[in-house]
Design a protein around this motif. Structure first.
Motif, PDB file in Angstrom:
ATOM      1  N   TYR A   1       0.807  -1.222   0.000  1.00 11.22           N
ATOM      2  CA  TYR A   1       0.000   0.000   0.000  1.00 11.22           C
ATOM      3  C   TYR A   1       0.839   1.271   0.000  1.00 11.22           C
ATOM      4  O   TYR A   1       0.332   2.356   0.190  1.00 11.22           O
ATOM      5  CB  TYR A   1      -0.961   0.000   1.190  1.00 11.22           C
ATOM      6  N   GLY A   2       2.131   1.148  -0.203  1.00  9.38           N
ATOM      7  CA  GLY A   2       2.993   2.323  -0.261  1.00  9.38           C
ATOM      8  C   GLY A   2       3.740   2.531   1.044  1.00  9.38           C
ATOM      9  O   GLY A   2       4.036   1.583   1.766  1.00  9.38           O
ATOM     10  N   HIS A   3       4.025   3.770   1.348  1.00  9.14           N
ATOM     11  CA  HIS A   3       4.819   4.118   2.524  1.00  9.14           C
ATOM     12  C   HIS A   3       3.929   4.078   3.766  1.00  9.14           C
ATOM     13  O   HIS A   3       3.467   5.096   4.261  1.00  9.14           O
ATOM     14  CB  HIS A   3       5.499   5.475   2.322  1.00  9.14           C
ATOM     15  N   THR A   4       3.723   2.852   4.248  1.00  7.97           N
ATOM     16  CA  THR A   4       2.850   2.586   5.383  1.00  7.97           C
ATOM     17  C   THR A   4       3.549   2.950   6.695  1.00  7.97           C
ATOM     18  O   THR A   4       4.760   3.171   6.725  1.00  7.97           O
ATOM     19  CB  THR A   4       2.501   1.090   5.419  1.00  7.97           C
ATOM     20  N   GLU A   5       2.766   2.974   7.769  1.00  9.32           N
ATOM     21  CA  GLU A   5       3.355   3.209   9.086  1.00  9.32           C
ATOM     22  C   GLU A   5       4.350   2.104   9.439  1.00  9.32           C
ATOM     23  O   GLU A   5       5.421   2.377   9.968  1.00  9.32           O
ATOM     24  CB  GLU A   5       2.268   3.327  10.158  1.00  9.32           C
ATOM     25  N   TRP A   6       3.991   0.837   9.120  1.00 10.11           N
ATOM     26  CA  TRP A   6       4.922  -0.229   9.476  1.00 10.11           C
ATOM     27  C   TRP A   6       6.230  -0.102   8.718  1.00 10.11           C
ATOM     28  O   TRP A   6       7.301  -0.384   9.274  1.00 10.11           O
ATOM     29  CB  TRP A   6       4.307  -1.621   9.339  1.00 10.11           C
ATOM     30  N   SER A   7       6.180   0.346   7.449  1.00 11.50           N
ATOM     31  CA  SER A   7       7.428   0.470   6.690  1.00 11.50           C
ATOM     32  C   SER A   7       8.276   1.622   7.229  1.00 11.50           C
ATOM     33  O   SER A   7       9.503   1.519   7.292  1.00 11.50           O
ATOM     34  CB  SER A   7       7.149   0.646   5.193  1.00 11.50           C
ATOM     35  N   ARG A   8       7.635   2.700   7.652  1.00  6.91           N
ATOM     36  CA  ARG A   8       8.378   3.814   8.243  1.00  6.91           C
ATOM     37  C   ARG A   8       8.985   3.402   9.585  1.00  6.91           C
ATOM     38  O   ARG A   8      10.125   3.765   9.904  1.00  6.91           O
ATOM     39  CB  ARG A   8       7.455   5.009   8.427  1.00  6.91           C
TER      40      ARG A   8
ATOM     41  N   PRO B   1      11.980  -3.263  -8.976  1.00  3.68           N
ATOM     42  CA  PRO B   1      11.132  -3.787 -10.050  1.00  3.68           C
ATOM     43  C   PRO B   1      11.044  -5.313 -10.078  1.00  3.68           C
ATOM     44  O   PRO B   1       9.960  -5.872 -10.234  1.00  3.68           O
ATOM     45  CB  PRO B   1      11.775  -3.234 -11.333  1.00  3.68           C
ATOM     46  N   ALA B   2      12.146  -6.013  -9.880  1.00  5.06           N
ATOM     47  CA  ALA B   2      12.122  -7.481  -9.881  1.00  5.06           C
ATOM     48  C   ALA B   2      11.329  -8.009  -8.695  1.00  5.06           C
ATOM     49  O   ALA B   2      10.598  -9.000  -8.822  1.00  5.06           O
ATOM     50  CB  ALA B   2      13.547  -8.032  -9.862  1.00  5.06           C
ATOM     51  N   LEU B   3      11.442  -7.356  -7.549  1.00  4.48           N
ATOM     52  CA  LEU B   3      10.694  -7.794  -6.369  1.00  4.48           C
ATOM     53  C   LEU B   3       9.192  -7.549  -6.544  1.00  4.48           C
ATOM     54  O   LEU B   3       8.382  -8.391  -6.149  1.00  4.48           O
ATOM     55  CB  LEU B   3      11.193  -7.091  -5.115  1.00  4.48           C
ATOM     56  N   VAL B   4       8.837  -6.409  -7.124  1.00  2.00           N
ATOM     57  CA  VAL B   4       7.419  -6.124  -7.383  1.00  2.00           C
ATOM     58  C   VAL B   4       6.851  -7.176  -8.330  1.00  2.00           C
ATOM     59  O   VAL B   4       5.759  -7.707  -8.105  1.00  2.00           O
ATOM     60  CB  VAL B   4       7.218  -4.699  -7.948  1.00  2.00           C
TER      61      VAL B   4
ATOM     62  N   ARG C   1      -4.781  -4.426  -7.804  1.00  2.00           N
ATOM     63  CA  ARG C   1      -5.384  -3.092  -7.904  1.00  2.00           C
ATOM     64  C   ARG C   1      -4.500  -2.043  -7.223  1.00  2.00           C
ATOM     65  O   ARG C   1      -4.345  -0.927  -7.721  1.00  2.00           O
ATOM     66  CB  ARG C   1      -6.778  -3.104  -7.282  1.00  2.00           C
ATOM     67  N   THR C   2      -3.911  -2.387  -6.103  1.00  2.00           N
ATOM     68  CA  THR C   2      -3.045  -1.460  -5.381  1.00  2.00           C
ATOM     69  C   THR C   2      -1.805  -1.132  -6.194  1.00  2.00           C
ATOM     70  O   THR C   2      -1.410   0.029  -6.294  1.00  2.00           O
ATOM     71  CB  THR C   2      -2.641  -2.067  -4.018  1.00  2.00           C
ATOM     72  N   PHE C   3      -1.205  -2.134  -6.807  1.00  2.00           N
ATOM     73  CA  PHE C   3      -0.016  -1.882  -7.618  1.00  2.00           C
ATOM     74  C   PHE C   3      -0.358  -1.138  -8.908  1.00  2.00           C
ATOM     75  O   PHE C   3       0.474  -0.426  -9.444  1.00  2.00           O
ATOM     76  CB  PHE C   3       0.730  -3.188  -7.901  1.00  2.00           C
ATOM     77  N   GLN C   4      -1.579  -1.277  -9.401  1.00  2.00           N
ATOM     78  CA  GLN C   4      -2.005  -0.487 -10.558  1.00  2.00           C
ATOM     79  C   GLN C   4      -2.182   0.977 -10.164  1.00  2.00           C
ATOM     80  O   GLN C   4      -1.875   1.874 -10.939  1.00  2.00           O
ATOM     81  CB  GLN C   4      -3.306  -1.053 -11.136  1.00  2.00           C
ATOM     82  N   ALA C   5      -2.675   1.217  -8.951  1.00  2.00           N
ATOM     83  CA  ALA C   5      -2.867   2.588  -8.485  1.00  2.00           C
ATOM     84  C   ALA C   5      -1.541   3.267  -8.130  1.00  2.00           C
ATOM     85  O   ALA C   5      -1.418   4.486  -8.246  1.00  2.00           O
ATOM     86  CB  ALA C   5      -3.797   2.609  -7.272  1.00  2.00           C
ATOM     87  N   LEU C   6      -0.576   2.488  -7.701  1.00  2.00           N
ATOM     88  CA  LEU C   6       0.772   2.987  -7.389  1.00  2.00           C
ATOM     89  C   LEU C   6       1.772   2.210  -8.246  1.00  2.00           C
ATOM     90  O   LEU C   6       2.446   1.303  -7.769  1.00  2.00           O
ATOM     91  CB  LEU C   6       1.100   2.786  -5.907  1.00  2.00           C
TER      92      LEU C   6
END
Length: 141
Positions: A62-69, A99-102, A117-122
């Protein structure tokens, strides 16, 4: 500083999805616990651990989430999977490896609700922080 992107997961995914996924997909979904970067209080969230080329990764779909920060700040965390707690250290993956990991993440988990859908939006791989994890200790709950 570059802009960071985050998509708030739909209500059902936040409130129901993670709990249900742990019940129906226990081999896929683990519980990640990371100390908060401000308070140090441990925070937990369901995640899918990606195995790729003999290593394990956590990717913030979902992007730069709280857990990733929080993980970026602490460099350590715990995974609970199949009843065992594993402590780990984490190293953020450089942008040129994303890119390879995605691609692998979508191949493995793209059929799960909202993932594609999430990766299409981001679509920019840089919008999905990823961390290479190394297990440092094991225990039981």
């Amino acid at each position: 500083m570059t802009a960071t992107h985050y998509l708030c997961p739909p209500w059902a995914a936040r409130v129901i999805g993670g709990r249900m996924a742990r019940l129906f997909k226990p081999r896929v979904v683990s519980v990640l616990s990371v100390p908060g970067r401000t308070t140090g209080t441990w925070r937990s969230t369901p995640v899918a651990v990606l195995g790729h080329n003999g290593q394990e990764y956590l990717m913030a779909a979902y992007g730069h989430t709280e857990w990733s920060r929080n993980l970026r700040a602490s460099g350590t965390g715990r995974l609970t999977r199949r009843g065992a707690v594993e402590e780990f250290t984490a190293e953020e993956v450089p942008a040129d490896e994303l890119p390879a990991l995605v691609e692998e993440y979508l191949r493995r988990f793209g059929a799960m609700p909202n993932v594609t859908r999430t990766f299409q939006a981001l679509p920019d791989p840089a919008d999905h922080p990823a961390f290479r994890i190394t297990i440092t200790g094991r225990g039981t709950r």
